[in-house]
Design an enzyme around this catalytic site. Structure first.
Site, mmCIF file in Angstrom:
data_model
loop_
_atom_site.group_PDB
_atom_site.id
_atom_site.type_symbol
_atom_site.label_atom_id
_atom_site.label_comp_id
_atom_site.label_asym_id
_atom_site.label_seq_id
_atom_site.Cartn_x
_atom_site.Cartn_y
_atom_site.Cartn_z
ATOM 1 N N GLY A 13 1.398 1.473 6.416
ATOM 2 C CA GLY A 13 2.244 0.282 6.542
ATOM 3 C C GLY A 13 2.292 -0.342 7.921
ATOM 4 N N SER A 14 1.188 -0.251 8.686
ATOM 5 C CA SER A 14 1.244 -0.891 10.003
ATOM 6 C C SER A 14 1.252 -2.415 9.880
ATOM 7 C CB SER A 14 0.092 -0.409 10.899
ATOM 8 O OG SER A 14 -1.139 -0.918 10.476
ATOM 9 N N ASN A 108 -3.508 -11.341 0.883
ATOM 10 C CA ASN A 108 -4.043 -10.018 1.210
ATOM 11 C C ASN A 108 -4.672 -10.068 2.596
ATOM 12 O OD1 ASN A 108 -4.896 -7.302 0.765
ATOM 13 N ND2 ASN A 108 -6.956 -8.054 0.331
ATOM 14 N N HIS A 110 -7.662 -8.278 4.825
ATOM 15 C CA HIS A 110 -8.868 -7.467 4.608
ATOM 16 C C HIS A 110 -9.593 -7.253 5.941
ATOM 17 C CE1 HIS A 110 -12.191 -5.758 2.348
ATOM 18 N NE2 HIS A 110 -12.996 -6.440 3.136
ATOM 19 N N ASP A 146 -11.188 -9.677 -3.472
ATOM 20 C CA ASP A 146 -11.445 -10.091 -2.078
ATOM 21 C C ASP A 146 -12.203 -11.414 -1.977
ATOM 22 O OD1 ASP A 146 -10.138 -7.849 -1.088
ATOM 23 O OD2 ASP A 146 -11.963 -6.649 -0.971
ATOM 24 N N GLU A 175 -5.554 -7.675 12.901
ATOM 25 C CA GLU A 175 -4.820 -7.799 11.640
ATOM 26 C C GLU A 175 -3.349 -8.058 11.920
ATOM 27 O OE1 GLU A 175 -5.469 -4.866 8.540
ATOM 28 O OE2 GLU A 175 -7.342 -4.246 9.469
HETATM 29 C C1 GRF Z 1 -5.663 -2.364 6.712
HETATM 30 O O1 GRF Z 1 -6.858 -2.144 7.421
HETATM 31 C C2 GRF Z 1 -5.823 -3.508 5.744
HETATM 32 O O2 GRF Z 1 -6.664 -4.513 6.212
HETATM 33 C C3 GRF Z 1 -6.446 -2.831 4.557
HETATM 34 O O3 GRF Z 1 -5.814 -1.577 4.489
HETATM 35 C C4 GRF Z 1 -5.352 -1.211 5.782
HETATM 36 C C5 GRF Z 1 -3.875 -0.965 5.661
HETATM 37 O O4 GRF Z 1 -3.300 -0.474 6.841
HETATM 38 N N1 GRF Z 1 -6.298 -3.660 3.366
HETATM 39 P P1 GRF Z 1 -1.731 -0.398 6.981
HETATM 40 O O5 GRF Z 1 -1.201 0.425 5.817
HETATM 41 O O6 GRF Z 1 -1.187 -1.783 6.961
HETATM 42 O O7 GRF Z 1 -1.507 0.284 8.295
#
Ligand code: GRF
Length: 201
Positions: A13-14, A108, A110, A146, A175
């Site tokens: 969940g970062s 989403n 990605h 995707d 991200e």
């Molecule tokens: C991230 O790299 C996201 O792009 C992918 O899964 C990962 C999730 O990381 N879909 P987090 O749980 O948000 O830390």
């Protein structure tokens, strides 16, 4: 657009945290109405609790069909008046009933520059392919994996000595910037989907 977010997670969940932080610092004008994980023990559930956000587990197991699971998710989100659904490391393919309940209202994030390297382990795919640039894509979710309209992308250089881990962590930094920004763009309106393009007016 209704600024109530529903965030779906499966893991640490970062990206959820980046949304929580962007909201609390005033960079993103939104409210997280609920965090839903398909897995017990997802680290993101603890982040939600720490931020005082309602969280729940809706397991993908035990439903007669995938559509039934998607309908259950849609029900929980609707019950909380969610306007925009944010997938944040949600490791399930989102199907028809949920997409129909939130048309052009599911995002989403990605970890690659789509349409390159869709699906799982995108960072490993990028390294194995030998591309020199990869990055992050935030896109609207459609029925095709995707492949929905792209809201925003950020590029990240792939270095000669990158491993899956080092590249992933540099992409992850981007991200965390890109996702709150893209959520803001979508919530602020002034865009339309034209064919497969997300067009800002
Ligand atoms: C991230 O790299 C996201 O792009 C992918 O899964 C990962 C999730 O990381 N879909 P987090 O749980 O948000 O830390």
């Amino acid at each position: 657009m209704n600024r109530r977010l529903g965030v779906l997670i499966s893991g640490r969940g970062s990206n959820l945290q980046s949304l929580i932080d962007a909201i609390s610092s005033g960079r993103l004008n939104a409210t997280i109405a609920v965090v839903i994980s398909n897995l017990e023990g997802a680290g993101g559930l603890e982040r939600a609790r720490a931020a005082g956000i309602e969280s729940m587990v809706v397991s993908h197991r035990g439903w007669p069909s995938r559509d039934d699971y998607d309908r259950a998710l849609a029900r929980e989100l609707r019950a909380r008046d969610v306007g925009l659904v944010c997938l944040a490391g949600f490791m399930r393919i989102v199907g028809g009933p949920l997409i129909d309940a939130f048309p052009n209202a599911i995002l989403n994030v990605h970890p690659a520059l789509l349409p390159s390297f869709p699906g799982v382990d995108a960072q490993r795919q990028a390294i194995d392919h030998g591309v020199k640039v990869s990055g992050v894509t935030v896109h609207l979710v459609t029925g095709e994996l995707d492949a929905g309209p792209i809201v925003l992308q950020r590029a990240v250089a792939v270095l000669g000595d990158d491993t899956r881990e080092t590249l992933s962590s540099r992409i992850l930094e981007q991200e965390h910037l890109a996702y709150p920004e893209a959520v803001g763009i979508v919530l602020n309106g002034g865009w339309k989907v034209e064919g497969r393009r997300f067009v800002r007016l």
